[in-house]
Design a protein around this motif. Structure first.
Motif, short mmCIF file in Angstrom:
data_model
loop_
_atom_site.label_atom_id
_atom_site.label_comp_id
_atom_site.label_asym_id
_atom_site.label_seq_id
_atom_site.Cartn_x
_atom_site.Cartn_y
_atom_site.Cartn_z
N LEU A 385 0.82 -1.21 0.00
CA LEU A 385 0.00 0.00 0.00
C LEU A 385 0.85 1.26 0.00
CD1 LEU A 385 -2.65 -1.08 2.68
CD2 LEU A 385 -2.88 -1.16 0.19
N GLY A 386 2.18 1.09 -0.12
CA GLY A 386 3.07 2.24 -0.12
C GLY A 386 3.33 2.79 1.27
N ILE A 387 3.12 1.97 2.30
CA ILE A 387 3.32 2.39 3.69
C ILE A 387 4.58 1.70 4.21
CG2 ILE A 387 2.33 2.45 6.00
CD1 ILE A 387 -0.44 2.05 4.64
N ALA A 388 5.53 2.49 4.71
CA ALA A 388 6.81 1.91 5.11
C ALA A 388 7.17 2.32 6.55
CB ALA A 388 7.92 2.38 4.17
N PRO A 389 7.77 1.40 7.32
CA PRO A 389 8.21 1.76 8.68
C PRO A 389 9.38 2.73 8.64
CG PRO A 389 8.88 -0.48 8.14
CD PRO A 389 8.01 -0.02 7.02
N LEU A 390 9.36 3.71 9.54
CA LEU A 390 10.47 4.65 9.65
C LEU A 390 11.64 4.04 10.40
CD1 LEU A 390 8.54 7.95 10.44
CD2 LEU A 390 10.03 7.56 8.49
N ILE A 391 11.33 3.09 11.28
CA ILE A 391 12.35 2.44 12.11
C ILE A 391 12.10 0.94 12.08
CG2 ILE A 391 13.14 2.14 14.51
CD1 ILE A 391 12.45 5.09 14.96
N ARG A 392 13.16 0.16 12.01
CA ARG A 392 13.05 -1.29 12.12
C ARG A 392 13.30 -1.66 13.58
NH1 ARG A 392 11.13 -3.65 7.28
NH2 ARG A 392 11.82 -2.30 5.56
N PRO A 393 12.26 -1.87 14.36
CA PRO A 393 12.45 -2.12 15.80
C PRO A 393 13.12 -3.45 16.08
CG PRO A 393 10.15 -2.44 15.20
CD PRO A 393 10.84 -1.90 13.98
N ARG A 394 13.80 -3.52 17.21
CA ARG A 394 14.49 -4.75 17.61
C ARG A 394 13.52 -5.77 18.18
NH1 ARG A 394 17.30 -4.11 21.90
NH2 ARG A 394 18.98 -5.58 21.45
N GLY A 395 12.35 -5.35 18.54
CA GLY A 395 11.37 -6.25 19.13
C GLY A 395 10.06 -5.51 19.34
N GLY A 396 9.18 -6.08 20.17
CA GLY A 396 7.91 -5.44 20.47
C GLY A 396 6.88 -5.63 19.39
N PHE A 397 5.76 -4.93 19.54
CA PHE A 397 4.68 -5.14 18.57
C PHE A 397 4.27 -3.87 17.82
CE2 PHE A 397 2.77 -5.33 22.92
CZ PHE A 397 2.04 -4.15 22.94
N TYR A 398 5.09 -2.82 17.89
CA TYR A 398 4.75 -1.59 17.17
C TYR A 398 5.59 -1.39 15.93
CZ TYR A 398 2.17 -0.07 21.34
OH TYR A 398 1.29 0.03 22.38
N LEU A 399 4.93 -0.87 14.89
CA LEU A 399 5.60 -0.36 13.70
C LEU A 399 5.17 1.09 13.54
CD1 LEU A 399 5.32 -3.06 10.86
CD2 LEU A 399 7.39 -2.35 12.09
N TRP A 400 6.14 1.99 13.51
CA TRP A 400 5.88 3.41 13.29
C TRP A 400 6.12 3.69 11.82
CZ3 TRP A 400 3.37 7.17 15.35
CH2 TRP A 400 3.71 8.52 15.16
#
Length: 460
Positions: A385-400
Motif C-alpha cells: 500500500l506504499g506504507i513503510a516503517p520509519l524504524i526497524r524495531p528490535r522487538g515489540g509489537f509496534y511499527l511506526w
C-alpha cells in the motif's frame, strides 16, 4: 443554525475555558484589562464589558484598585479533555483511547496497545487462579500492604539484579498500574506551571495525564537513537522538572536509545537537576537488553516505572516504581492517601506466581518469535500500500510507519472507523502535531485481511 458569537461573548468564553482548564484557579488574578485587550486584539471597552458580565455571573469578582479575580464559587468541574489546545477528534488522546477501550465484538484494532487474548499465557493464569482460590483468606479479602505484595516485590528485585541494578527493599513499591505510577510521581514532584519534557512522538496517555496536572509540556523530537540531542540540550534552558521517556522499544516508534545518547541525557540531567521517569512497560519484549537510564544512573535521579499488561494480563492491573528510598517512602504515603494501599493482593500474588514459574521465560521466547514473524508479515502487506516503517524495531509489537505525501493519517483513521477498523494516527502521539503522515500499527493485531482492504479504501 446558531448565531456567531460577539467579541464580548468570545472573550467571556475564553476566560471560562481558562478557569475550567484550571489555568486560573480560585483567587487567581485574571489578566488586566489592557493586557487581555492586547492578547485578544480587541478594545479595552470590550474587555470591560466581558469582565462585568462574568462578574454578574459570579465567575469573577472585582477588587477595588486591584483588578478582577476568579471567584471561589461557580468554578465548573475540571474537564481534562478540554485542557490545553483543542485537538481534532481523530487525534485527540481521549477519543482514541475510548474508541479502543469501548470497541465492540468484531471490531479490528490494529491501533491498540495490547496483544491479542490468545497470545497471553492463559493456562498459566488459570492455574494461578486455581492456586489462589485455595490460599489463605487474607489474599482474597484483605487490603494490600502499603508497599505491596512481598512476593511480587522480591520477584522485581531479582529481575532488576539480573540487569546489574541492585534495588533494596525500600527502593521499590507496587502501584495500581504504570499509569498510576506516573500519576503518583507527578503528584509528588510537580506543581501547576512546572515544565515537563516529553518525547515527540510519545505515549499519548502520559501526555493526557500531564494535562490534569496543569504543567507546561515541551516536546523533544525522538528519533532512531533516542531524543534529539540538540533539542534536548536547548530544552534545558526552560528549567524542566521532569523528563518522561521509554528507553527500550519506545512507544510509538519502537526505537532504542543509543549508549551515546543515554550518556548525554544523563549528563544534562545531572547538570540541570532534572529528574527522569523511565517507563519499562515493554522491556520484556526486547530480545536482548539495551541501555537503560535507570541502570546507568543507579536510580539516583531516574525513577523506573513499569507493569505487566503487555506480556501477562491487562486485566490484572498492577505496576511498580523503583527509585531512591526517600522518594519511595513519600510515594507510598501518597498511594495510601489516594488508594489506601497498593494494588489488589490477589492480583499481585497471581502475577508473582506466574513470573516465578518456569513457564514465563518460555512464554517470552514464544512471544519474541511470534512478534518477529508478525512484524515481517505486516511490513510486507503495508509495503503493497506504499506504507513503510520509519524504524526497524528490535522487538515489540509496534511499527511506526510513514504514508505518502499528501495523506493525512487522521483522516485515514476517521474513514476506517466506519469500516470497523480502529487505527492510531501519528498526531495523537505528537504534541507538536508534526506526525500527520505517520501511524502506529500493532503487528500482533494485523492478521485480518479486512484491515488492509479498509486502509486501501480509505487511501483511495
Amino acid at each position: 443554525m446558531s448565531q456567531p458569537k460577539t467579541k464580548t461573548e468570545t472573550l467571556m468564553q475564553a476566560l471560562r475555558d481558562r478557569i475550567a482548564g484550571r489555568a486560573l484557579g480560585p483567587g487567581d488574578r485574571v489578566p488586566s484589562i489592557r493586557r487581555f485587550a492586547e492578547v485578544m486584539g480587541v478594545s479595552p471597552s470590550t474587555v470591560v464589558e466581558a469582565y462585568d458580565r462574568l462578574a454578574a455571573e459570579g465567575m469573577i469578582r472585582s477588587r477595588r484598585g486591584s483588578g478582577f479575580y476568579v471567584a471561589a464559587a461557580n468554578i465548573p468541574p475540571m474537564k481534562v479533555a478540554q485542557m490545553g489546545p483543542p485537538r481534532a477528534r481523530d487525534i485527540d488522546p481521549f477519543w482514541v483511547s475510548r474508541q479502543a477501550l469501548n470497541a465492540g465484538p468484531g471490531t479490528l484494532q490494529p491501533g491498540c496497545g495490547w496483544l491479542p487474548e490468545d497470545w497471553m499465557p492463559q493456562e498459566a493464569l488459570r492455574k494461578g487462579l486455581r492456586a489462589l482460590a485455595k490460599s489463605g483468606g487474607a489474599v482474597l479479602t484483605s487490603y494490600a500492604s502499603a508497599q505491596g505484595s512481598d512476593a511480587l516485590l522480591r520477584v522485581l528485585q531479582t529481575r532488576f539484579a539480573e540487569e546489574n541494578l541492585p534495588v533494596a527493599p525500600d527502593q521499590v513499591m507496587l502501584t495500581g498500574s504504570a499509569s498510576q505510577a506516573m500519576d503518583l510521581i507527578c503528584r509528588l514532584l510537580l506543581n501547576p506551571g512546572d515544565t515537563v519534557l516529553v518525547d515527540d512522538p510519545g505515549y499519548f496517555n502520559f501526555h493526557a495525564l500531564l494535562r490534569a496536572h496543569r504543567v507546561h509540556v515541551i516536546s523533544v523530537p525522538y528519533g532512531p537513537d533516542g531524543p534529539d540531542p540538540h533539542a534536548f540540550a536547548a530544552a534545558m534552558q526552560q528549567t524542566p522538572r521532569l523528563y518522561i521517556t521509554n528507553s527500550a522499544l519506545h512507544n510509538p516508534t519502537g526505537a532504542t536509545i543509543s549508549p551515546q545518547n543515554a550518556h548525554r541525557v544523563l549528563s544534562l540531567a545531572a547538570a540541570h537537576d532534572l529528574t527522569i521517569v523511565e517507563d519499562e512497560t515493554f522491556a520484556d519484549l526486547e530480545p536482548e537488553p539495551s541501555p537503560r537510564l535507570a541502570v546507568l544512573d543507579g536510580l539516583n535521579r531516574v525513577l523506573r516505572i513499569g507493569g505487566f499488561s503487555k506480556t501477562l494480563s491487562a486485566s490484572l492491573r498492577c505496576g511498580y516504581i523503583a527509585g531512591r528510598a526517600d522518594w519511595i517512602e513519600a510515594l507510598v504515603d501518597l498511594q495510601v492517601a489516594t488508594s489506601f494501599g497498593g494494588p489488589s493482593p490477589a492480583a499481585a500474588e497471581l502475577l508473582a506466581g506466574v513470573l516465578i514459574g518456569g513457564g514465563y521465560r518460555k512464554h517470552l521466547t514464544n512471544l519474541h518469535r511470534r512478534l518477529a514473524t508478525a512484524r515481517k508479515r505486516a511490513t510486507a502487506q503495508l509495503a503493497l500500500l506504499g506504507i513503510a516503517p520509519l524504524i526497524r524495531p528490535r522487538g515489540g509489537f509496534y511499527l511506526w510507519c510513514r504514508f505518502s505525501d499528501g495523506i493525512d493519517t487522521g483522516e485515514i483513521a476517521r474513514r476506517c472507523v466506519a469500516d470497523g477498523v480502529i487505527l492510531a494516527p501519528g498526531n495523537v502521539f505528537s504534541p507538536s502535531e508534526n506526525a500527520d503522515r505517520c501511524m502506529r500499527f500493532n503487528v500482533a493485531q494485523m492478521d485480518n485481511p479486512h484491515i488492509y482492504v479498509a486502509l486501501k479504501k480509505a487511501m483511495a
